[in-house]
Design an enzyme around this catalytic site. Structure first.
Site, PDB file in Angstrom:
ATOM      1  CE  LYS C  81      -4.055   1.754   2.573  1.00  0.00           C
ATOM      2  NZ  LYS C  81      -4.914   1.510   3.743  1.00  0.00           N
ATOM      3  CB  SER C 156      -8.167   3.302   2.566  1.00  0.00           C
ATOM      4  OG  SER C 156      -7.348   2.750   3.576  1.00  0.00           O
ATOM      5  CB  SER C 180      -8.403   0.590   5.642  1.00  0.00           C
ATOM      6  OG  SER C 180      -9.175   1.756   5.544  1.00  0.00           O
TER       7      SER C 180
END
Ligand SMILES: [Mg+2]
Ligand SMILES: [Zn+2]
Lengths: 487, 99, 478
Positions: C81, C156, C180
Site C-alpha cells: 500500500k 482504503s 481498511s
C-alpha cells in the site's frame, strides 16, 4: 515566608512576576531520536526522519531525559508523577510536525518550590518535558523577523529535550527574578541536568509580568515577554515593562494581554506583530507515546542521590561560618568550590581557612589547572593548618598538587619545602643582601620598591625552596637589625 | 446538545487547519459536517459517566530508549527533498506580513 | 504454466522453488504477464518496478543454486500500500501533496519483508491518506473491483486487495484504521487480517489515526496470511506503541481446529447486513459448528456507538498527523507571500476533498469549547466498546460478524454522501477502537457473483485462536 524589601516599579506599585524557564537537558541524544544533542554543529546535519517529522516517523522517549526531569523535580521539591504527553497543535515552520510534543494537564513534576538566598520561597507550578524547535535565521531587514524578506531554517535543535519550569507569580521585582534564575540555574547544574549556558541558549526565559497597587490582592492583566536570554536583559526588560504598565494605568489607558519582545539595543519591549489569531492549541493526548510513570523505587533512589543543593549548602555555611559575607558565601557554595570546602570542613580543617583558600587560591587556580581531587586539596590545607608551611608555599603546593600526581607528602619534599626555618631563611636573604650592597642601602634608606628586586634575587637563587612571605619576613627582620645596629 | 455548525464555524476551522475554502466548499462542508455531527450525536444518547476516557488501546507505560546517538540523514538527502533551500538551510517566505 | 504459478500459495511456491520445478525469475515473469493483462483494467498500482523485481529474483535464484537458505518470503511477489515508506519507490499516500516524494527510509514492515526475501513489485492505490472505504478518494486513479469493473474494490487498501484478488501479487500489505484491510478483502474475496494494536510496528506507515492504525496482510488464503503476519509482527524499538512480548506463532496453530471453541454470532451486526450476507454468515457458522465449535448468538448493542466515536477520534488524530504537510520540508509547495499564505495554498491544493473534510472535522472536535463534548466523549465510548467486548468474551471465545453490510457497491454510488460511505465500516470499526485483532475471510458470493466476507473477532492477543477459526471457516466452505 521571609520578608524582603522589594523595589516596585513606582511608588505605591509592585510587580507580579512569574517566569517560564526552558532549559535544554544535557543528554547525549535528542528527546525522541538518536540524533546528537549538540550545540554549534553545521546546519541541518544532526537530523533524522523523527526530528524532521518525516511522514511515518515515530517518537521514542529518551530515558535519560526522564531521569534528568525527575532529578530536577526532586531538587525543586516537586511531586514526581505519572505523566502523559500531549500534542500542542499550531503551525510554525521551525516545528517539523506542526505540533509540539509537550506535557499539558499531567506534567512529570508538579507543585514544588525554590528557596532564594534571601530566604524568600518561590512556588514552582510545574516542570515538564517537551521538545525544542528548529532555529530560524531571518534574511534581509537586518535579520529581524518583522522586516525580513525571507527566512532559513536549521533543524539541528529540533527535538532537543527541554524542561520547562514554570514558577508561580510569586516574584516581586526584577532583581528577585534575576536571583530566581541564578538559583534555578545553580540547581540545574548541580543535579547535572543542564550546563546552564544562557549565552548558548541552553537556558531561556519567558516572563509574565503585571503590576498592581501595593495592597491589592488580585492580579491585573499580564504581559508575556519572550526570549529573555541573559540576566541583564531579564532585569532591564522587567524594569522597562513595569514602568510602562504603571504609566498606562496612571494615564488611564487600557492594558491588553499580549506577547511582547525585548529589544536590547533600543531598551524597550514591543508588541510582537503576529497576526491576530486566538491561540487554540487543540491539545490532545499524544497517541504515539505511552505515559511515563517513574516507579517509586527509582524516584527514591534519585532522591538519595541528589547532591547537596545550594540552599542546603547555604544552611551549612550559616552554621559553620555565620559571619561570612554573602559574596564569599555564594562563591564557596558554587559547584566549582563546594566539593573542596565540604571535604575540607569534613576533614576538620579550620573552616575560615578552608573558606579563604577556596574563595581565593582555588577559584584563581581552577580555570588553568587540571584536576585537583578534593582529598589532595584537604591534604595541603591540613599541612597548612598544622603550621608546617607558609601561605605562599601552600599556593605553590596547590598548583603542583593539581598538575603532579605525586602524593602530597612527597611533593612537599620534592619541592624542597622543608619545615619553616627562620634562620635558614635569614641566611639566604643575607647572601643576597651582601651581593647587592647598593640596593640594600637604598632599601634601608626607605626605598620600598627595591624589596621586590631583592626578594626576586632570593627566589632566583633558591627557587621554590622558600616561601615568598617567609623571605619578606626575613628581609624585614634583617633590615630591623641593620637599622638598630646603625643607631 | 446538538451543535449545528454554521459557515462562520467552518471558516474558523479552515483557518486553524490552514485551508482556504471557496464559498461553495464552505456551504458543502457546512452541510456534510452538520450531518456527520448528527451521527456523532448518537454518542450522547446514553450515560457514559461510568466509562473513563480511553486515550489509547495500549496500557503499557515507560517504553523508553537508551540515550545513545545514532546515525541520522545526510544533509544533501534532506535538502534534496526540500521544495526550497538556500546554502545549508531550508528556505521559506517571510514569516510575518509585509511591514 | 503461468496460470498454474499464479494458483500457488506461498507454501506451494516454496516447494516448487526448492524442487527446482520453477525459478524465481519464472515466477516474476508469470506475475508480470498477469499484470500486463489485468492492470490496465483494474488500476491497482500507483508504481511498479518489475525490472527491479526480476533482478532480485535472479539474485535469489543464484543464491539458491549456491545452496543458500532463503527467507520465508523468498520469491513471493508483494504489493505494498502506498502509505508505507519505501526508499525504492515514491510514497504518496495517493495524495498530490506527496507527489513524487521518495522517503529516505523504509518502513519497518518493508525491511522485515525484505529480510525474508519478499520481492516488492510496486506500490498500490488507496484512498488518499487511507481516508475512505472505496479507493475512490485517490488523487491519481480509481481502482476497479476484479469481480465487476463497475464496482469499487473497497478501501482504503483497495489497491492491495485488487492486486491480490486479480492475482497480480501473491501478497498485499495494507493498513487498517477502521476496516481498511478487512473491508476491501471482503469485497474482493480474499483474506484480510488486522493484528492486535501494537503487534506490528507502525514505523514508516504514514499516520492517519495513530491510536487506531495497524498494518496487516491481504492474501488469497488464511495460511498465507498467517505466514506474512509472522514475518511482520514483533516488537520494534522505533515504535513506542509496539508490543514488547514475543508474537504468537500462527502457521503451526492453523490445524489445531476449533473443537470446543465458543463462537458468538453478533446478531445486531448481522441484522444490518444484506440477506445474502446473512445467509453466507450462517454458512460460515455452520462450517465452524461442523468442525466442533459451539455456536451461540449474542447482541452487543454498544458497538452501534462505535461509528460515532470513530468519526471523532480518527479525524481528530488525522488533523494533527496531517499538519506536517505544510510545504516547508518535502512534497508540494505552492507559492505564497508569507509562510502562512504558502502553507494555506499548499494544503488547499495538495489535499483532496475527503481529506479536507476529515481535517476540518477533527480540528473542530479538538477545538476550544468542543473538546469535552466530542473528543472526551468519544474516548468514553471507546471504554464502553472495550468493556462490551470484555463482557462478550466472558461467554464466548470468538465473535462472528459480517465484514461489511453489503457487497461491493458501484463506483460513484456513495461518493456523493460521506455519511453513507462511513456506514460501510460499521462492523469493522469497533476492533480498531478497542485495539483487538480481527480477520475477514471469504464466505462465498451473492447472487451477482460478488464476494462476501465474514469477520472473526477475538480479544486482545488472541491471534492464534482467530487464525484457527478462520482456517476452519475456509476449510469448511471449500
Ligand atoms: Mg512550552
Ligand atoms: Zn533525529
Amino acid at each position: 515566608m521571609t520578608q524582603r524589601a522589594t523595589a516596585g516599579p513606582a511608588k505605591g506599585w509592585e510587580y507580579v512576576i512569574g517566569l517560564e524557564v526552558h532549559t535544554e537537558l544535557k543528554t547525549r541524544s535528542k528527546l525522541f531520536c538518536g540524533c546528537p544533542n549538540a550545540f554549534g554543529e553545521e546546519p541541518n546535519t544532526s537530523i533524522c526522519p523523527v526530528c524532521l517529522g518525516l511522514p511515518g516517523s515515530l517518537p521514542v522517549m529518551n530515558a535519560q531525559a526522564v531521569d534528568f526531569a525527575i532529578r530536577v523535580g526532586l531538587a525543586l521539591n516537586a511531586t514526581v508523577q505519572r505523566s502523559q504527553f500531549h500534542r500542542k497543535n499550531y503551525f510554525y515552520p521551525d516545528m517539523p510536525k506542526d505540533y509540539q510534543i509537550s506535557q499539558y494537564d499531567v506534567p512529570i513534576n508538579a507543585n514544588g518550590y525554590l528557596e532564594l538566598p534571601s530566604g524568600r520561597v518561590i512556588g514552582i507550578e510545574r516542570a515538564h518535558l517537551e521538545e525544542d524547535t528548529g532555529k530560524l535565521v531571518h534574511r534581509g531587514g537586518h535579520g529581524r523577523i518583522e522586516s525580513a524578506a525571507y527566512s532559513l531554517i536549521d533543524y539541528n535543535r529540533s527535538g532537543v529535550p527541554l524542561l520547562e519550569i514554570v514558577s508561580a507569580p510569586d516574584i516581586r521585582d526584577p532583581e528577585e527574578a534575576k536571583e530566581y534564575v541564578t538559583e534555578l540555574r545553580a540547581i540545574l547544574v548541580a543535579v547535572g541536568a543542564s550546563d546552564g549556558r544562557m549565552e548558548e541558549g541552553s537556558l531561556r526565559v519567558d516572563a509574565n509580568v503585571s503590576v498592581r497597587p501595593i495592597g491589592e490582592a488580585t492580579f491585573r492583566t499580564r504581559v508575556e515577554i519572550k526570549n529573555l536570554n541573559s540576566l541583564r536583559s531579564l532585569v532591564r526588560a522587567l524594569t522597562f515593562e513595569g514602568h510602562r504598565q504603571v504609566q498606562l494605568y496612571e494615564n488611564g489607558e487600557a492594558m491588553i494581554q499580549q506577547t511582547r519582545f525585548w529589544d536590547e539595543e533600543r531598551s524597550l519591549t514591543g508588541a510582537l506583530r503576529l497576526k491576530e489569531e486566538a491561540n487554540d492549541y487543540r491539545y490532545f493526548p499524544e497517541p504515539d507515546l505511552p505515559p511515563v510513570a517513574p516507579d517509586v523505587e527509582l524516584i527514591e533512589e534519585r532522591r538519595t542521590e541528589l547532591p547537596e543543593l545550594p540552599s542546603a549548602r547555604r544552611g551549612s555555611i550559616a552554621m559553620i561560618l555565620p559571619e561570612l559575607s554573602a559574596d564569599l558565601r555564594e562563591t564557596i557554595i558554587a559547584d566549582a568550590c563546594w566539593p573542596y570546602f565540604r571535604s575540607a570542613v569534613d576533614a576538620g580543617i579550620t573552616p575560615a581557612r578552608a573558606a579563604a583558600r577556596c574563595a581565593n587560591e582555588l577559584t584563581a587556580l581552577l580555570p588553568d589547572i587540571g584536576v585537583l581531587a578534593p582529598e589532595r586539596f584537604v591534604e595541603v590545607l591540613a599541612i597548612e593548618d598544622r603550621g608546617d608551611l607558609g601561605a605562599s608555599q601552600v599556593k605553590i603546593l596547590l598548583r603542583e598538587a593539581a598538575s603532579d600526581p605525586t602524593p602530597v607528602k612527597e611533593l612537599v619534599t620534592k619541592l624542597g619545602f622543608t619545615a619553616r626555618d627562620e634562620d635558614a631563611m635569614k641566611a639566604m636573604v643575607e647572601e643576597v643582601v651582601i651581593r647587592f650592597p647598593d640596593e640594600w642601602g637604598r632599601y634601608l634608606g626607605g626605598d620600598e620598591k627595591v624589596a621586590g628586586f631583592l626578594l626576586g634575587q632570593v627566589m632566583r637563587q633558591h627557587g621554590r625552596q622558600i616561601s615568598g612571605a617567609g623571605a619578606r619576613q626575613a628581609l624585614l627582620a634583617l633590615a630591623d637589625e641593620a637599622r638598630s645596629g646603625a643607631e | 446538545m446538538t451543535k449545528q455548525i454554521d459557515q462562520a464555524d467552518v471558516a474558523h476551522i479552515a483557518k486553524l487547519a490552514r485551508l482556504s475554502l471557496s464559498d461553495q466548499e464552505l456551504r458543502e462542508y457546512e452541510d456534510t459536517l452538520s450531518r456527520i455531527l448528527e451521527v456523532i450525536e448518537v454518542m450522547n444518547s446514553g450515560d457514559l459517566s461510568a466509562y473513563p476516557p480511553m486515550d489509547h488501546p495500549l496500557e503499557t507505560v515507560n517504553l523508553l530508549r537508551d540515550d545513545a546517538v545514532q546515525q541520522g540523514l545526510d544533509r544533501e538527502v534532506v535538502l534534496g527533498m526540500a521544495p526550497s533551500s538556500e546554502e545549508d538551510y531550508f528556505r521559506v517566505p517571510r514569516i510575518l506580513g509585509a511591514p | 504454466m503461468n496460470d498454474e504459478i499464479l494458483d500457488w500459495g506461498i507454501a506451494e511456491l516454496h516447494r516448487r522453488l526448492e524442487a527446482r520445478e520453477v525459478s524465481t525469475v519464472e515466477v516474476i515473469d508469470a506475475y508480470q504477464e498477469q499484470i500486463e493483462i489485468q492492470e490496465p483494467e483494474i488500476g491497482a498500482f500507483l508504481t511498479l518496478d518489475l525490472d527491479a523485481a526480476r533482478s532480485t529474483a535472479t539474485a535469489q535464484d543464484t543464491r539458491r543454486s549456491r545452496g543458500e537458505t532463503l527467507g520465508r518470503m523468498a520469491g513471493v511477489p508483494v504489493a505494498l500500500k502506498d502509505n508505507l515508506c519505501t526508499t525504492a519507490f515514491p510514497t504518496t499516500a495517493a495524495s498530490r501533496i506527496l507527489e513524487g516524494w521518495i522517503p529516505p527510509y523504509n518502513a519497518t514492515v518493508v525491511d522485515r519483508l525484505a529480510d525474508q526475501d519478499g520481492i516488492v513489485l510496486g506500490k498500490t492505490n488507496l484512498d488518499e491518506f487511507a481516508m475512505g472505504s472505496s479507493t475512490e478518494n485517490s488523487a491519481y486513479k480509481i481502482t476497479k473491483n476484479p469481480y465487476d469493473l463497475e464496482r469499487v474494490p473497497g478501501g482504503s487498501s483497495g489497491g492491495s486487495a485488487a492486486a491480490v484478488a486479480s492475482r497480480m501479487a501473491l501478497v498485499g500489505l495494507g493498513s487498517d484504521t477502521g476496516g481498511s484491510i478487512r473491508q476491501p478483502a471482503a469485497l474482493t474475496g480474499i483474506v484480510g487480517f488486522k493484528p492486535t494494536y501494537g503487534r506490528v510496528s507502525r514505523y514508516g506507515l504514514l499516520a492517519f489515526a495513530s491510536s487506531l492504525d495497524q498494518i496487516g496482510p491481504l492474501t488469497a488464503s488464511v495460511e498465507d496470511a498467517a505466514l506474512v503476519a509472522e514475518c511482520i509482527m514483533g516488537h520494534d524499538p522505533r515504535d513506542a506503541t509496539s508490543l514488547q512480548e514475543a508474537s504468537p506463532l500462527l502457521l503451526g496453530a492453523l490445524t489445531e481446529g476449533v473443537r470446543g471453541i465458543r463462537v458468538g454470532i453478533v446478531t445486531n451486526l448481522v441484522e444490518i447486513a444484506s440477506p445474502s450476507i446473512q445467509a453466507a454468515l450462517l454458512r460460515a457458522a455452520d462450517a465452524l459448528a461442523q468442525a466442533g465449535a459451539l455456536i451461540s448468538e449474542i447482541s452487543i448493542d454498544e458497538l452501534a456507538f462505535g461509528l460515532a466515536a470513530y468519526y471523532v477520534v480518527a479525524p481528530a488524530e488525522a488533523s494533527s498527523n496531517l499538519a506536517r504537510y505544510d510545504g516547508v520540508r518535502y512534497g508540494l509547495r505552492e507559492p505564497g507571500a508569507t509562510v502562512e499564505e504558502m502553507m494555506i495554498a499548499t494544503r488547499t491544493k495538495g489535499f483532496g476533498p475527503e481529506v479536507k473534510r476529515r481535517i476540518m472535522l477533527g480540528t473542530y472536535a479538538l477545538s476550544a469549547g468542543y473538546y469535552d463534548a466530542f473528543y472526551v466523549t468519544a474516548q468514553r465510548v471507546r471504554s464502553l466498546v472495550r468493556s462490551a467486548f470484555d463482557r462478550a468474551y466472558e461467554s464466548v471465545d470468538l465473535l462472528l460478524t459480517p465484514t461489511s453490510p453489503t457487497t461491493a457497491f458501484r463506483i460513484g454510488e456513495r461518493s456523493a454522501d460521506p455519511v453513507e460511505m462511513y456506514r460501510s465500516d460499521i462492523c469493522t470499526i469497533p476492533s480498531n477502537l478497542s485495539g483487538d485483532p480481527a480477520l475477514s475471510v471469504p464466505a462465498g458470493a451473492d447472487p451477482d457473483g460478488l464476494p462476501i466476507g465474514v469477520q472473526l473477532l477475538g480479544p486482545p492477543r488472541s491471534e492464534q485462536l482467530l487464525f484457527r477459526g478462520a482456517y476452519a471457516v475456509e476449510e469448511g466452505l471449500r
